[in-house]
Motif scaffolding. Structure first.
Motif: not given
Length: 130
Positions: A31-39, A43-51, A61-72
């Motif tokens: 959300x800080x600017x990278x966009x939808x990406x697994x790494x 940023x460290x890889x997933x396993x290193x982040x979990x450790x 494992x990891x799932x990522x997603x985004x949805x636009x136009x969502x209310x507050x």
């Protein structure tokens, strides 16, 4: 998620504080600017982040997603996260990696992060481990 797992004859996921932390950190980076990406860059890889979040794992494992136009309001934000998860569960082979993570017999723990930015985009990360 657990309803889908039950229907598939799988045990419920257990929420993990460590996975919640790793998911939240990754959601923040996306959300800080990278966009939808697994790494994201730097940023460290997933396993290193979990450790780093205190998770002991041999399968991750990891799932990522985004949805636009969502209310507050919280109901809209939660609804966006549920919709993203339902879209993942509706995936069909061979493009069904998100569904396979949710219904994996290798994973038993999950951490979930959902964040709505000021532009109305909901960012979601689901981190998994055994």
């Amino acid at each position: 998620m657990n309803q889908a797992r039950k229907a598939a004859g799988l045990p419920d996921y257990t929420i993990s504080d460590g996975l919640n932390r790793s998911a939240a950190a990754h959601t923040t980076v996306m959300a800080g600017g990278c966009g939808l990406s697994h790494q994201c860059p730097g940023e460290a890889a997933l396993g290193a982040r979990e450790t780093a979040a205190g998770v002991k794992w041999t399968a991750a494992g990891e799932n990522i997603g985004e949805s636009e136009g969502v209310g507050t309001d919280s109901a809209a934000i939660a609804g966006a996260a549920v919709d993203l998860t339902q879209q993942m569960l509706a995936e069909q082979p061979p493009n069904d990696g998100h569904r396979r993570n949710i219904l994996s017999s290798s994973f038993s723990h999950v951490g979930i992060s959902v964040y709505r930015d000021t532009n109305g985009t909901v960012w979601m990360t689901q981190d998994f481990s055994n």
